[in-house]
Motif scaffolding. Structure first.
Motif, mmCIF file in Angstrom:
data_model
loop_
_atom_site.group_PDB
_atom_site.id
_atom_site.type_symbol
_atom_site.label_atom_id
_atom_site.label_comp_id
_atom_site.label_asym_id
_atom_site.label_seq_id
_atom_site.Cartn_x
_atom_site.Cartn_y
_atom_site.Cartn_z
ATOM 1 N N PRO A 5 71.769 10.866 29.902
ATOM 2 C CA PRO A 5 71.501 11.195 31.300
ATOM 3 C C PRO A 5 70.438 10.277 31.886
ATOM 4 N N ALA A 6 70.607 9.919 33.149
ATOM 5 C CA ALA A 6 69.650 9.045 33.832
ATOM 6 C C ALA A 6 68.252 9.660 33.838
ATOM 7 N N VAL A 7 68.189 10.972 33.816
ATOM 8 C CA VAL A 7 66.889 11.644 33.855
ATOM 9 C C VAL A 7 66.020 11.230 32.666
ATOM 10 N N LEU A 8 66.633 10.891 31.540
ATOM 11 C CA LEU A 8 65.857 10.472 30.374
ATOM 12 C C LEU A 8 65.125 9.160 30.634
ATOM 13 N N MET A 9 65.700 8.311 31.479
ATOM 14 C CA MET A 9 65.074 7.025 31.773
ATOM 15 C C MET A 9 64.028 7.137 32.879
ATOM 16 N N LEU A 10 64.152 8.163 33.722
ATOM 17 C CA LEU A 10 63.276 8.278 34.879
ATOM 18 C C LEU A 10 62.159 9.305 34.720
ATOM 19 N N ALA A 11 62.322 10.233 33.799
ATOM 20 C CA ALA A 11 61.393 11.362 33.683
ATOM 21 C C ALA A 11 60.212 11.056 32.771
ATOM 22 N N SER A 12 59.262 11.955 32.805
ATOM 23 C CA SER A 12 58.100 11.889 31.919
ATOM 24 C C SER A 12 58.554 11.932 30.464
ATOM 25 N N GLN A 13 57.800 11.299 29.602
ATOM 26 C CA GLN A 13 58.135 11.318 28.172
ATOM 27 C C GLN A 13 57.987 12.715 27.576
ATOM 28 N N ASN A 14 57.302 13.603 28.260
ATOM 29 C CA ASN A 14 57.109 14.967 27.766
ATOM 30 C C ASN A 14 58.117 15.960 28.317
ATOM 31 N N ILE A 15 59.157 15.478 28.992
ATOM 32 C CA ILE A 15 60.150 16.381 29.576
ATOM 33 C C ILE A 15 60.855 17.173 28.469
ATOM 34 N N VAL A 16 61.177 18.387 28.798
ATOM 35 C CA VAL A 16 61.912 19.256 27.868
ATOM 36 C C VAL A 16 63.302 19.469 28.451
ATOM 37 N N ILE A 17 64.317 19.046 27.714
ATOM 38 C CA ILE A 17 65.699 19.178 28.172
ATOM 39 C C ILE A 17 66.514 19.866 27.099
ATOM 40 N N ILE A 70 57.974 24.168 25.675
ATOM 41 C CA ILE A 70 56.951 23.825 26.667
ATOM 42 C C ILE A 70 55.606 24.408 26.251
ATOM 43 N N LEU A 71 55.597 25.659 25.819
ATOM 44 C CA LEU A 71 54.351 26.293 25.372
ATOM 45 C C LEU A 71 53.758 25.548 24.180
ATOM 46 N N ASN A 72 54.598 25.138 23.234
ATOM 47 C CA ASN A 72 54.105 24.371 22.080
ATOM 48 C C ASN A 72 53.474 23.056 22.520
ATOM 49 N N LYS A 73 54.068 22.412 23.526
ATOM 50 C CA LYS A 73 53.515 21.156 24.028
ATOM 51 C C LYS A 73 52.183 21.389 24.744
ATOM 52 N N ARG A 99 43.907 28.933 28.228
ATOM 53 C CA ARG A 99 44.294 27.608 27.749
ATOM 54 C C ARG A 99 45.368 27.715 26.676
ATOM 55 N N SER A 100 45.229 28.704 25.792
ATOM 56 C CA SER A 100 46.166 28.858 24.686
ATOM 57 C C SER A 100 46.447 30.331 24.479
ATOM 58 N N PRO A 101 47.497 30.860 25.095
ATOM 59 C CA PRO A 101 47.782 32.295 25.029
ATOM 60 C C PRO A 101 47.887 32.830 23.601
ATOM 61 N N ARG A 102 48.502 32.077 22.701
ATOM 62 C CA ARG A 102 48.666 32.568 21.325
ATOM 63 C C ARG A 102 47.332 32.655 20.598
ATOM 64 N N ARG A 103 46.491 31.616 20.765
ATOM 65 C CA ARG A 103 45.192 31.638 20.088
ATOM 66 C C ARG A 103 44.281 32.704 20.673
ATOM 67 N N ALA A 104 44.344 32.919 21.969
ATOM 68 C CA ALA A 104 43.508 33.914 22.632
ATOM 69 C C ALA A 104 43.850 35.305 22.096
ATOM 70 N N GLN A 105 45.118 35.595 21.882
ATOM 71 C CA GLN A 105 45.509 36.889 21.346
ATOM 72 C C GLN A 105 45.056 37.044 19.909
ATOM 73 N N ALA A 106 45.132 35.978 19.129
ATOM 74 C CA ALA A 106 44.749 36.044 17.721
ATOM 75 C C ALA A 106 43.262 36.265 17.564
ATOM 76 N N GLN A 107 42.444 35.679 18.468
ATOM 77 C CA GLN A 107 40.989 35.790 18.353
ATOM 78 C C GLN A 107 40.464 37.136 18.855
ATOM 79 N N SER A 108 41.042 37.660 19.895
ATOM 80 C CA SER A 108 40.571 38.928 20.429
ATOM 81 C C SER A 108 41.756 39.839 20.703
ATOM 82 N N PRO A 109 42.024 40.753 19.778
ATOM 83 C CA PRO A 109 43.193 41.627 19.959
ATOM 84 C C PRO A 109 43.083 42.456 21.221
ATOM 85 N N GLN A 110 44.190 42.618 21.904
ATOM 86 C CA GLN A 110 44.226 43.397 23.138
ATOM 87 C C GLN A 110 44.139 44.888 22.809
ATOM 88 N N GLU A 111 43.395 45.601 23.620
ATOM 89 C CA GLU A 111 43.343 47.051 23.471
ATOM 90 C C GLU A 111 44.498 47.665 24.226
#
Length: 114
Positions: A5-17, A70-73, A99-111
């Motif tokens: 696809p042309a989008v691969l040549m025009l898009a950001s290298q971090n695009i998720v398709i 996208i979240l992993n990136k 900044r990091s939803p997964r790490r925030a949950q791991a560090q301070s468990p939600q009540e």
């Protein structure tokens, strides 16, 4: 022959398709084999799923896999929602502080607020 696809040549290298092969429910009428499509996806660094809009098979999974990638990136620092032109942004102003939803949950468990 399938061309990239042309989008691969025009898009950001971090695009998720994600390449979705639709009409999985019509396997007998297929024009592209699973192997051809998955090879194409791999050669072009695309995610690949076969889906069926009729049965709903893998439709939600396509969005989940895309969002997960996208979240992993974001978590790895490849994508920064705060940077203009990154192609992504937080929808809710309150989420910008996370900044990091997964790490925030791991560090301070939600009540539970039931």
């Amino acid at each position: 022959e399938i061309s990239p696809p042309a989008v691969l040549m025009l898009a950001s290298q971090n695009i998720v398709i994600i390449l979705c092969g639709n009409k999985k429910d019509l396997d007998a009428d297929r024009e592209v084999t699973f192997l051809e499509a998955s090879r194409f996806a791999q050669e072009n660094e695309l995610m690949f799923l076969e889906t069926s809009a009729l049965t709903g098979e893998n439709v939600e999974e396509a969005f989940v896999q895309c969002a997960r990638k996208i979240l992993n990136k974001i978590e790895s620092g490849e994508l920064d929602p705060e940077r203009m032109g990154s192609g992504i942004q937080y929808g809710d102003a309150a989420l910008r502080q996370l900044r990091s939803p997964r790490r925030a949950q791991a560090q301070s468990p939600q009540e539970c607020v039931c």
